[in-house]
Write a protein that holds these residues in place. Structure first.
Motif, PDB file in Angstrom:
ATOM      1  N   ALA A  22       0.806  -1.225   0.000  1.00 20.05           N
ATOM      2  CA  ALA A  22       0.000   0.000   0.000  1.00 20.05           C
ATOM      3  C   ALA A  22       0.837   1.272   0.000  1.00 20.05           C
ATOM      4  CB  ALA A  22      -0.971  -0.018   1.182  1.00 20.05           C
ATOM      5  N   PRO A  23       1.865   1.408   0.865  1.00 20.82           N
ATOM      6  CA  PRO A  23       2.633   2.667   0.858  1.00 20.82           C
ATOM      7  C   PRO A  23       3.669   2.747  -0.245  1.00 20.82           C
ATOM      8  CG  PRO A  23       3.451   1.233   2.589  1.00 20.82           C
ATOM      9  CD  PRO A  23       2.297   0.516   1.955  1.00 20.82           C
ATOM     10  N   LEU A  24       3.876   1.672  -1.000  1.00 15.62           N
ATOM     11  CA  LEU A  24       4.968   1.640  -1.966  1.00 15.62           C
ATOM     12  C   LEU A  24       4.809   2.703  -3.043  1.00 15.62           C
ATOM     13  CD1 LEU A  24       6.754  -1.426  -3.344  1.00 15.62           C
ATOM     14  CD2 LEU A  24       5.775   0.140  -4.997  1.00 15.62           C
ATOM     15  N   VAL A  25       3.594   2.861  -3.570  1.00 16.31           N
ATOM     16  CA  VAL A  25       3.381   3.803  -4.678  1.00 16.31           C
ATOM     17  C   VAL A  25       3.643   5.251  -4.249  1.00 16.31           C
ATOM     18  CG1 VAL A  25       1.701   4.712  -6.326  1.00 16.31           C
ATOM     19  CG2 VAL A  25       1.811   2.260  -5.878  1.00 16.31           C
ATOM     20  N   PRO A  26       3.017   5.750  -3.176  1.00 18.46           N
ATOM     21  CA  PRO A  26       3.311   7.143  -2.803  1.00 18.46           C
ATOM     22  C   PRO A  26       4.769   7.364  -2.422  1.00 18.46           C
ATOM     23  CG  PRO A  26       1.942   6.080  -1.139  1.00 18.46           C
ATOM     24  CD  PRO A  26       1.955   5.171  -2.314  1.00 18.46           C
ATOM     25  N   VAL A  27       5.423   6.374  -1.826  1.00 18.28           N
ATOM     26  CA  VAL A  27       6.826   6.537  -1.449  1.00 18.28           C
ATOM     27  C   VAL A  27       7.706   6.643  -2.688  1.00 18.28           C
ATOM     28  CG1 VAL A  27       8.802   5.363  -0.405  1.00 18.28           C
ATOM     29  CG2 VAL A  27       6.628   5.462   0.813  1.00 18.28           C
ATOM     30  N   LEU A  28       7.496   5.754  -3.664  1.00 17.08           N
ATOM     31  CA  LEU A  28       8.302   5.811  -4.888  1.00 17.08           C
ATOM     32  C   LEU A  28       7.992   7.070  -5.687  1.00 17.08           C
ATOM     33  CD1 LEU A  28       8.212   2.088  -6.077  1.00 17.08           C
ATOM     34  CD2 LEU A  28      10.128   3.318  -5.045  1.00 17.08           C
ATOM     35  N   ALA A  29       6.713   7.462  -5.722  1.00 10.36           N
ATOM     36  CA  ALA A  29       6.360   8.700  -6.432  1.00 10.36           C
ATOM     37  C   ALA A  29       7.018   9.900  -5.771  1.00 10.36           C
ATOM     38  CB  ALA A  29       4.844   8.867  -6.469  1.00 10.36           C
ATOM     39  N   PHE A  30       7.045   9.921  -4.445  1.00 11.68           N
ATOM     40  CA  PHE A  30       7.709  11.018  -3.737  1.00 11.68           C
ATOM     41  C   PHE A  30       9.198  11.048  -4.056  1.00 11.68           C
ATOM     42  CE2 PHE A  30       9.981  12.575   0.079  1.00 11.68           C
ATOM     43  CZ  PHE A  30       9.497  13.878   0.099  1.00 11.68           C
ATOM     44  N   ALA A 195      12.116   2.212   4.715  1.00 17.90           N
ATOM     45  CA  ALA A 195      11.092   1.648   5.592  1.00 17.90           C
ATOM     46  C   ALA A 195      10.002   0.899   4.841  1.00 17.90           C
ATOM     47  CB  ALA A 195      10.467   2.773   6.430  1.00 17.90           C
ATOM     48  N   PHE A 196       9.639   1.353   3.653  1.00 16.81           N
ATOM     49  CA  PHE A 196       8.421   0.838   3.015  1.00 16.81           C
ATOM     50  C   PHE A 196       8.617   0.162   1.661  1.00 16.81           C
ATOM     51  CE2 PHE A 196       6.883   4.390   5.725  1.00 16.81           C
ATOM     52  CZ  PHE A 196       6.053   3.655   6.558  1.00 16.81           C
ATOM     53  N   VAL A 197       9.795   0.246   1.084  1.00 17.67           N
ATOM     54  CA  VAL A 197      10.007  -0.337  -0.247  1.00 17.67           C
ATOM     55  C   VAL A 197      10.824  -1.615  -0.098  1.00 17.67           C
ATOM     56  CG1 VAL A 197      11.012   0.002  -2.539  1.00 17.67           C
ATOM     57  CG2 VAL A 197       9.875   1.909  -1.371  1.00 17.67           C
ATOM     58  N   PRO A 198      10.286  -2.758  -0.490  1.00 14.63           N
ATOM     59  CA  PRO A 198      11.049  -4.009  -0.414  1.00 14.63           C
ATOM     60  C   PRO A 198      12.033  -4.123  -1.576  1.00 14.63           C
ATOM     61  CG  PRO A 198       8.893  -4.434  -1.342  1.00 14.63           C
ATOM     62  CD  PRO A 198       8.914  -2.970  -0.985  1.00 14.63           C
ATOM     63  N   GLU A 199      12.970  -5.020  -1.435  1.00 17.25           N
ATOM     64  CA  GLU A 199      13.918  -5.296  -2.510  1.00 17.25           C
ATOM     65  C   GLU A 199      13.367  -6.416  -3.386  1.00 17.25           C
ATOM     66  OE1 GLU A 199      16.145  -4.611  -4.919  1.00 17.25           O
ATOM     67  OE2 GLU A 199      17.523  -3.964  -3.323  1.00 17.25           O
ATOM     68  N   PRO A 200      13.011  -6.145  -4.635  1.00 18.89           N
ATOM     69  CA  PRO A 200      12.504  -7.208  -5.504  1.00 18.89           C
ATOM     70  C   PRO A 200      13.544  -8.309  -5.678  1.00 18.89           C
ATOM     71  CG  PRO A 200      12.070  -5.052  -6.466  1.00 18.89           C
ATOM     72  CD  PRO A 200      13.006  -4.840  -5.315  1.00 18.89           C
ATOM     73  N   PRO A 201      13.113  -9.575  -5.762  1.00 20.65           N
ATOM     74  CA  PRO A 201      14.070 -10.685  -5.839  1.00 20.65           C
ATOM     75  C   PRO A 201      14.650 -10.905  -7.225  1.00 20.65           C
ATOM     76  CG  PRO A 201      11.833 -11.527  -5.859  1.00 20.65           C
ATOM     77  CD  PRO A 201      11.723 -10.046  -5.663  1.00 20.65           C
ATOM     78  N   LEU A 202      13.983 -10.420  -8.270  1.00 23.55           N
ATOM     79  CA  LEU A 202      14.407 -10.722  -9.631  1.00 23.55           C
ATOM     80  C   LEU A 202      15.732 -10.066  -9.956  1.00 23.55           C
ATOM     81  CD1 LEU A 202      13.521 -12.128 -12.261  1.00 23.55           C
ATOM     82  CD2 LEU A 202      12.502  -9.959 -12.961  1.00 23.55           C
ATOM     83  N   ARG A 203      16.666 -10.833 -10.522  1.00 27.24           N
ATOM     84  CA  ARG A 203      17.959 -10.315 -10.931  1.00 27.24           C
ATOM     85  C   ARG A 203      18.225 -10.702 -12.385  1.00 27.24           C
ATOM     86  NH1 ARG A 203      17.250  -8.349  -6.749  1.00 27.24           N
ATOM     87  NH2 ARG A 203      18.621  -8.117  -4.954  1.00 27.24           N
ATOM     88  N   ALA A 204      18.892  -9.823 -13.104  1.00 25.23           N
ATOM     89  CA  ALA A 204      19.297 -10.138 -14.468  1.00 25.23           C
ATOM     90  C   ALA A 204      20.578 -10.965 -14.428  1.00 25.23           C
ATOM     91  CB  ALA A 204      19.535  -8.857 -15.260  1.00 25.23           C
ATOM     92  N   PRO A 205      20.760 -11.862 -15.381  1.00 28.30           N
ATOM     93  CA  PRO A 205      22.019 -12.603 -15.445  1.00 28.30           C
ATOM     94  C   PRO A 205      23.132 -11.726 -15.992  1.00 28.30           C
ATOM     95  CG  PRO A 205      20.627 -13.167 -17.308  1.00 28.30           C
ATOM     96  CD  PRO A 205      19.806 -12.248 -16.438  1.00 28.30           C
ATOM     97  N   GLY A 206      24.366 -12.173 -15.816  1.00 31.33           N
ATOM     98  CA  GLY A 206      25.495 -11.449 -16.380  1.00 31.33           C
ATOM     99  C   GLY A 206      26.153 -10.532 -15.372  1.00 31.33           C
TER     100      GLY A 206
END
Length: 516
Positions: A22-30, A195-206
């Motif tokens: 829920a807080p991810l969008v306003p935090v990233l937009a800010f 505080a509110f944004v998680p680290e996505p697990p997806l990583r690119a190879p290389g």
């Protein structure tokens, strides 16, 4: 429909819940708005910079140019680093660099130190494509459209809102307070992100392509430097033409190198796909159109009424009249999501560019009162907001999830190139059509109208480019997670990632596959 499971590398758990995101969008937009503020932070005091820094006017322009060049270099590089090592990590790094640059600028009146600090501030522009990439990885499908639209529009929102705020600060406080304020915004954005944004697990190879990053950086500097300084150096001067020629040679050699390495900074084969290529070209045209209004309206509003066409407004009032441009861009994000869900991002991009063309066309006859400039700002803000919101959706729909950061970084770079071209061309037009008022050269109404015509022409070219984009309708039904929660739209067919030379591909859920 086959069920898919999206798991984290750390624990094999399903994707984030709606409550957690829920807080991810306003935090990233800010965060996006915070870094975009750097573009217009000094506009209210730009004419005073030679005196404030004790330097010549031509040298003082480096304070603006440094931020532009650093931002252009940072967007594709930080996007790729985010794909490889973590988008949240690189977002925090971008914000930290911006805070450091702000503190450097706040503590100096020396030109060289100020330019260094401004370059650090501009480097934070890589935060915007990183934020878009995090949204793709973390948000459920029903929230993704409007969220990406808001993040993409944050470039204009931050720039529009910064004008009146910076003008107010500059009129009532020491100009260094502008940088202290930006440092405070950056620290707040870092704390909220942590505080509110998680680290996505997806990583690119290389691995990170250091040579490619250096080559692209050199090519961009050689290209953008004459575009931003050509008016001072002379467009036919040996320096301007020599740098432009050197940029072409450098970028060609860089492209040949990128085609030969297994894990390039920018996958040019992906970039050459019709959807990606046309979207990036249309982005340049939208960038041209966006910056035109930012150059014309503040000058028109602040010119004295004695010129016969100037509106004689103060710096603060001029900023307030232009602020609806950014506010409208922010408010059309939910509207974009509804239109795009029904008709697709291509239709939304074309609608946005039509609205921009209508706004500039109407503006040719609506430049005689302050309220008319507000009306123009609102219409153009709606059109630019729709267009900007569509761009990341078009890019994301055409690239592998592991390339999201780099691809959106390149798209953001295309917009920056558009604004640079707009600044150079419109600056030249306003200079060539200026009139003498007393002993001062001022832009003429003819120059303002020609600038609006140039912006209209650019957006119509963009409209033609967008018409050739492949039509893509959104899926009729959402893909279901194992838990039954809505997920993102069904992915495109498996796309080959940079690891292709190693004989594997990366699927939408990040799992490797040795199949075709």
């Amino acid at each position: 429909m086959r069920r898919t499971r999206r798991t984290r590398q750390t624990g094999g758990l399903p994707g984030p819940s709606k409550t957690r995101s829920a807080p991810l969008v306003p935090v990233l937009a800010f965060a996006g708005i915070t870094v975009a503020v750097m573009q217009t932070l000094l506009v209210p005091v730009i004419k005073d910079l030679p005196v404030l820094l004790g330097t010549a006017p031509a040298d003082a322009t480096w304070v603006m140019t440094a931020a532009l060049l650093a931002g252009a270099v940072a967007t594709p590089i930080m996007g790729r680093l985010g794909d490889l090592y973590g988008k949240r990590r690189m977002l925090l790094a971008s914000l930290a660099v911006m805070v450091a640059g702000s503190l450097v600028c706040a503590s100096t009146d020396d030109l060289v130190v100020m330019v260094t600090g401004r370059a650090l501030q501009g480097f934070a522009m890589g935060a915007i494509p990183l934020g878009i990439g995090i949204m793709r990885d973390e948000l459920p499908r029903e929230r993704l459209g409007s969220a990406m639209g808001l993040m993409s529009s944050s470039i204009g929102v931050g720039g529009g809102l910064a004008l009146p705020a910076a003008a107010l600060v500059a009129q009532h406080a020491d100009w260094h307070a502008l940088f202290l304020g930006s440092a405070g915004l950056g620290l707040l954005a870092m704390a909220l992100t942590y505080a509110f944004v998680p680290e996505p697990p997806l990583r690119a190879p290389g691995s990170f392509d250091v040579v490619g990053a250096l080559g692209l950086s050199l090519g961009l500097v050689l290209l953008l430097l004459p575009l931003t300084k050509g008016g001072d150096w002379g467009w036919s001067s040996a320096t301007t033409l020599g740098l432009l020629a050197a940029s072409v040679v450098t970028l060609v050699l860089w492209g040949l190198f990128e085609l030969r390495v297994p894990a390039p900074l920018v996958d040019l084969r992906t970039t050459a796909r019709r959807e990606v290529l046309l979207t990036n070209l249309a982005s340049i045209m939208v960038g041209v159109a966006f910056y035109a209004v930012s150059l014309v309206l503040p000058q028109l509003l602040q010119l004295p009424a004695s010129t016969g066409y100037g509106l004689g407004q103060s710096m603060v009032v001029a900023g307030l009249c232009v602020a609806p441009l950014g506010l409208t861009m922010m408010f059309v994000a939910p509207l974009y999501a509804r239109i795009s869900a029904r008709h697709g991002p291509k239709a939304t991009l074309m609608l946005g560019m039509l609205v921009i063309a209508v706004g500039y066309g109407a503006g040719l006859g609506l430049l005689s009162a302050a309220w008319q400039t507000v009306l123009i700002a609102v219409v153009l803000g709606a059109g630019i907001g729709l267009a900007y919101s569509s761009l990341p959706a078009l890019i994301i729909g055409a690239v592998d999830p592991s390339e999201t950061g780099a691809a959106n970084g390149l798209n953001t770079l295309m917009r920056s190139i558009g604004t640079s071209v707009s600044s150079a061309v419109i600056g030249m037009v306003l200079a060539d059509t200026s009139v003498t008022t007393g002993s001062v050269q001022t832009p003429s109404m003819e120059g303002f109208r020609i600038s609006f015509l140039i912006a209209t022409g650019a957006v119509l070219i963009g409209l033609v480019l967008a018409a050739f984009l492949p039509a893509r309708r959104p899926p009729a039904h959402p893909v279901l997670l194992a838990s039954g929660a809505d997920a993102r739209p069904s992915p495109p067919p498996v796309l080959r990632a940079p690891a292709e030379s190693a004989g594997r591909t990366v699927r939408h859920d990040g799992s490797p596959s040795t199949g075709p």
